[in-house]
Design a protein around this motif. Structure first.
Motif, PDB file in Angstrom:
ATOM      1  N   ASP A 229     -30.901  40.442  19.572  1.00  0.00           N
ATOM      2  CA  ASP A 229     -29.711  41.308  19.658  1.00  0.00           C
ATOM      3  C   ASP A 229     -30.095  42.773  19.527  1.00  0.00           C
ATOM      4  OD1 ASP A 229     -28.027  39.313  20.137  1.00  0.00           O
ATOM      5  OD2 ASP A 229     -27.060  39.261  18.148  1.00  0.00           O
ATOM      6  N   GLU A 230     -31.092  43.014  18.674  1.00  0.00           N
ATOM      7  CA  GLU A 230     -31.538  44.398  18.444  1.00  0.00           C
ATOM      8  C   GLU A 230     -32.091  45.018  19.724  1.00  0.00           C
ATOM      9  OE1 GLU A 230     -34.909  46.688  15.927  1.00  0.00           O
ATOM     10  OE2 GLU A 230     -34.392  44.641  15.310  1.00  0.00           O
ATOM     11  N   GLU A 231     -32.973  44.227  20.380  1.00  0.00           N
ATOM     12  CA  GLU A 231     -33.553  44.693  21.645  1.00  0.00           C
ATOM     13  C   GLU A 231     -32.462  44.894  22.695  1.00  0.00           C
ATOM     14  OE1 GLU A 231     -37.993  43.018  22.360  1.00  0.00           O
ATOM     15  OE2 GLU A 231     -36.453  41.501  21.939  1.00  0.00           O
ATOM     16  N   LYS A 232     -31.528  43.943  22.711  1.00  0.00           N
ATOM     17  CA  LYS A 232     -30.425  44.026  23.673  1.00  0.00           C
ATOM     18  C   LYS A 232     -29.677  45.350  23.512  1.00  0.00           C
ATOM     19  CE  LYS A 232     -28.819  39.583  25.110  1.00  0.00           C
ATOM     20  NZ  LYS A 232     -28.078  38.398  24.688  1.00  0.00           N
ATOM     21  N   GLY A 233     -29.381  45.686  22.243  1.00  0.00           N
ATOM     22  CA  GLY A 233     -28.677  46.940  21.951  1.00  0.00           C
ATOM     23  C   GLY A 233     -29.446  48.143  22.475  1.00  0.00           C
ATOM     24  N   GLU A 234     -30.780  48.101  22.269  1.00  0.00           N
ATOM     25  CA  GLU A 234     -31.637  49.199  22.730  1.00  0.00           C
ATOM     26  C   GLU A 234     -31.553  49.359  24.245  1.00  0.00           C
ATOM     27  OE1 GLU A 234     -36.224  49.545  22.373  1.00  0.00           O
ATOM     28  OE2 GLU A 234     -35.410  49.029  20.375  1.00  0.00           O
ATOM     29  N   TYR A 235     -31.674  48.194  24.941  1.00  0.00           N
ATOM     30  CA  TYR A 235     -31.612  48.233  26.404  1.00  0.00           C
ATOM     31  C   TYR A 235     -30.262  48.724  26.888  1.00  0.00           C
ATOM     32  CZ  TYR A 235     -35.885  45.447  26.061  1.00  0.00           C
ATOM     33  OH  TYR A 235     -37.124  45.019  25.764  1.00  0.00           O
ATOM     34  N   MET A 236     -29.219  48.261  26.191  1.00  0.00           N
ATOM     35  CA  MET A 236     -27.863  48.689  26.591  1.00  0.00           C
ATOM     36  C   MET A 236     -27.720  50.205  26.450  1.00  0.00           C
ATOM     37  SD  MET A 236     -26.102  46.379  27.815  1.00  0.00           S
ATOM     38  CE  MET A 236     -26.383  44.645  28.046  1.00  0.00           C
ATOM     39  N   ALA A 237     -28.328  50.743  25.367  1.00  0.00           N
ATOM     40  CA  ALA A 237     -28.248  52.195  25.145  1.00  0.00           C
ATOM     41  C   ALA A 237     -28.905  52.947  26.303  1.00  0.00           C
ATOM     42  CB  ALA A 237     -28.911  52.557  23.817  1.00  0.00           C
ATOM     43  N   ILE A 238     -30.076  52.405  26.740  1.00  0.00           N
ATOM     44  CA  ILE A 238     -30.770  53.060  27.875  1.00  0.00           C
ATOM     45  C   ILE A 238     -29.908  52.985  29.128  1.00  0.00           C
ATOM     46  CG2 ILE A 238     -32.783  52.935  29.389  1.00  0.00           C
ATOM     47  CD1 ILE A 238     -34.371  51.892  26.962  1.00  0.00           C
ATOM     48  N   ILE A 239     -29.331  51.798  29.342  1.00  0.00           N
ATOM     49  CA  ILE A 239     -28.475  51.633  30.531  1.00  0.00           C
ATOM     50  C   ILE A 239     -27.308  52.620  30.485  1.00  0.00           C
ATOM     51  CG2 ILE A 239     -26.845  50.050  31.663  1.00  0.00           C
ATOM     52  CD1 ILE A 239     -28.764  47.773  30.955  1.00  0.00           C
ATOM     53  N   ARG A 240     -26.698  52.759  29.287  1.00  0.00           N
ATOM     54  CA  ARG A 240     -25.558  53.675  29.152  1.00  0.00           C
ATOM     55  C   ARG A 240     -26.011  55.114  29.441  1.00  0.00           C
ATOM     56  NH1 ARG A 240     -24.124  52.356  24.035  1.00  0.00           N
ATOM     57  NH2 ARG A 240     -23.483  50.286  24.701  1.00  0.00           N
ATOM     58  N   GLU A 241     -27.166  55.457  28.916  1.00  0.00           N
ATOM     59  CA  GLU A 241     -27.680  56.828  29.103  1.00  0.00           C
ATOM     60  C   GLU A 241     -27.937  57.120  30.582  1.00  0.00           C
ATOM     61  OE1 GLU A 241     -31.672  59.167  27.943  1.00  0.00           O
ATOM     62  OE2 GLU A 241     -31.002  57.702  26.439  1.00  0.00           O
ATOM     63  N   GLU A 242     -28.586  56.148  31.239  1.00  0.00           N
ATOM     64  CA  GLU A 242     -28.878  56.337  32.663  1.00  0.00           C
ATOM     65  C   GLU A 242     -27.592  56.422  33.481  1.00  0.00           C
ATOM     66  OE1 GLU A 242     -31.557  57.002  34.337  1.00  0.00           O
ATOM     67  OE2 GLU A 242     -32.857  56.990  32.592  1.00  0.00           O
ATOM     68  N   THR A 243     -26.616  55.594  33.087  1.00  0.00           N
ATOM     69  CA  THR A 243     -25.333  55.633  33.798  1.00  0.00           C
ATOM     70  C   THR A 243     -24.679  56.999  33.619  1.00  0.00           C
ATOM     71  OG1 THR A 243     -25.145  53.349  33.080  1.00  0.00           O
ATOM     72  CG2 THR A 243     -23.268  54.253  34.267  1.00  0.00           C
ATOM     73  N   ALA A 244     -24.749  57.515  32.381  1.00  0.00           N
ATOM     74  CA  ALA A 244     -24.178  58.843  32.122  1.00  0.00           C
ATOM     75  C   ALA A 244     -24.888  59.897  32.965  1.00  0.00           C
ATOM     76  CB  ALA A 244     -24.295  59.182  30.640  1.00  0.00           C
ATOM     77  N   ASN A 245     -26.239  59.818  33.037  1.00  0.00           N
ATOM     78  CA  ASN A 245     -26.998  60.767  33.855  1.00  0.00           C
ATOM     79  C   ASN A 245     -26.567  60.709  35.311  1.00  0.00           C
ATOM     80  OD1 ASN A 245     -28.472  61.707  31.755  1.00  0.00           O
ATOM     81  ND2 ASN A 245     -30.301  60.461  32.172  1.00  0.00           N
ATOM     82  N   LEU A 246     -26.412  59.442  35.793  1.00  0.00           N
ATOM     83  CA  LEU A 246     -25.984  59.257  37.186  1.00  0.00           C
ATOM     84  C   LEU A 246     -24.627  59.888  37.430  1.00  0.00           C
ATOM     85  CD1 LEU A 246     -26.735  55.660  38.523  1.00  0.00           C
ATOM     86  CD2 LEU A 246     -27.323  57.853  39.532  1.00  0.00           C
TER      87      LEU A 246
END
Ligand SMILES: Nc1ncnc2c1ncn2[C@@H]1O[C@H](COP(=O)(O)OP(=O)(O)OP(=O)(O)O)[C@@H](O)[C@H]1O
Ligand SMILES: [Mg+2]
Length: 428
Positions: A229-246
């Protein structure tokens, strides 16, 4: 003919005064020395005297004249100069109401015919010369005007078909030469724009593809069964960040597109530079504090600019954001406003890494970044300065960047000062 008749009348008047053989001979003698021929007859048409030898054609005239119905001022009895060898007039001699005789005057038609034929030849020659000159003129005009125009028409047709590499080599300094040069320039501009558009589209698709690859990659990993779950949260954060950048990237592209089509509304008003700087500082200070960079504001509260404050605020945020991202901890970023004659100058100075000399000319281009690898540290898309430039230029101002590697960067923005005439020069 009139002259001939007048001459005959003069003779008949002389003879009316003295109808004597001496006078008759005298008249005949006088005319024998001239170009004309005189024949004097009595009332019945018998010859009394003549100047030159009498031709048969002359006799015909004498015979056919109706003596009784003769006006006193005489008549022209033969006027067919083009058919006959002579023209002739007849002047009656009337003494005391009695019909006494006639003065016939003759003139040879030879030289008239000669003259007319000469004139005819001359007219023919002049006519031929006129036709030849017209043909030459038309030929020259068509070479001088029509041919270049046809070539230009063909060139513009080529351009509209999409072939932008037309070269019109018209070596002239007049309006046609100017037009040809304008067409060549136009085709060059179109060609350049087309290339720029293609490059820009290629860059955009690259820019969009990179974050999407990240997003897809991390989403794939996150959906594997053995991920904590911890790793999942980390990946989700990256996805959210990239989406925000996009999202930011797409928003910026959209703004640029609007700027390009002059749809960008600019609401100019008189605005104090000091107030503008402080409102920008309020927005960017938290990020500056996080990077441990201090901000120095130098401005005179009396300077006001005729600008759209929201748009110029966006410009300053873009430039300050760059200064912050490229400056190490503990340095200063100065924002300074000064008035130089009719212009307002805003300078943003940092003490950061600077821009390499080779990159300076290109930093205002769309999607241009010094750091070509899309490093996650900086995360920029290379649109910030391009947008800033569009906005400043749509205000009628200019923006430039000077930099020294390792020492810092100066961005200079010139704007028209508080002068409402400036709006017309902006044209947007
Ligand atoms: N103050 C600065 N110091 C050093 N480099 C700078 C500075 N300002 C701009 N640059 C360089 O110019 C490039 C273009 O800047 P620009 O603001 O257009 O794009 P970006 O900052 O990379 O992305 P964005 O602003 O769209 O997030 C940057 O990538 C950066 O390398
Ligand atoms: Mg930037």
């Amino acid at each position: 003919m009139t002259n001939l008749l007048a001459r005959g009348n003069t003779h008949s008047e002389v003879l009316e005064d003295s109808f004597e053989p001496d006078t008759l001979n005298h008249v005949a003698l006088m005319e024998s020395a001239s170009d004309f021929i005189v024949i004097i007859t009595d009332g019945a048409g018998n010859e009394l005297a003549h100047s030159d030898s009498i031709e048969t054609e002359m006799r015909d005239v004498l015979v056919h004249t109706d003596f009784e119905q003769m006006p006193q001022e005489g008549v022209i009895v033969e006027d067919r100069w083009d058919e006959k060898e002579f023209i002739a007039t007849d002047s009656p001699i009337t003494i005391a109401g009695e019909h006494r005789g006639h003065v016939f005057m003759f003139a040879e038609t030879n030289h008239i015919k000669q003259m007319v034929s000469n004139l005819r030849n001359q007219f023919l020659i002049v006519g031929l010369i006129a036709v030849a000159l017209t043909v030459i003129t038309i030929f020259l005009l068509s070479r001088l005007i029509t041919l270049p125009l046809i070539r230009m028409k063909q060139a513009t047709e080529q351009i509209s078909k999409g072939n932008n590499q037309v070269r019109l080599t018209i070596d002239r300094n007049d309006e046609l030469g100017g037009l040809a040069n304008a067409i060549t320039t136009l085709s060059n501009d179109l060609d350049r724009l087309k290339n720029e558009r293609n490059e820009f589209l290629a860059s955009i698709s690259h820019e969009l593809r990179t974050p999407l690859t990240y997003i897809k990659g991390y989403a794939d990993i996150a959906s594997r069964p053995n991920v904590s779950d911890e790793e999942k949260g980390e990946y989700m954060a990256i996805i959210r960040e990239e989406t925000a950048n996009l999202t930011v990237l797409i928003q910026q592209l959209f703004e640029l597109a609007q700027l390009d089509h002059n749809k960008f509304e600019i609401d100019k008003e008189y605005f104090s530079l000091d107030m503008l700087f402080h409102s920008v500082a309020d927005l960017v200070l938290p990020a500056f504090e996080e990077n441990k960079i201090s901000m120095v504001i130098q401005s005179d509260p009396n300077i006001s600019a005729y600008i759209d404050p929201k748009r110029i605020q966006q410009v300053l945020i873009n430039v300050l954001d760059n200064a912050r991202k490229h400056s190490p901890e503990g340095t200063h970023v100065t924002i300074r406003g000064t008035q130089e004659e009719e212009r307002i100058v805003i300078s943003i100075i940092d003490e950061g890494e600077g821009v390499p000399e080779v990159d300076v000319p290109f930093v205002f281009e769309r999607l241009y970044r010094v750091d070509k690898s899309r490093s996650r540290e900086y995360g920029g898309s290379g649109l910030g300065l391009a947008i800033a430039k569009e906005i400043v230029e749509s205000h009628g101002g200019s923006i430039s960047l000077k930099s020294e590697r390792g020492k810092g960067t100066l961005v200079r923005i010139q704007l028209e000062s508080g002068d409402s005439n400036a709006e017309s020069s902006v044209g947007r």
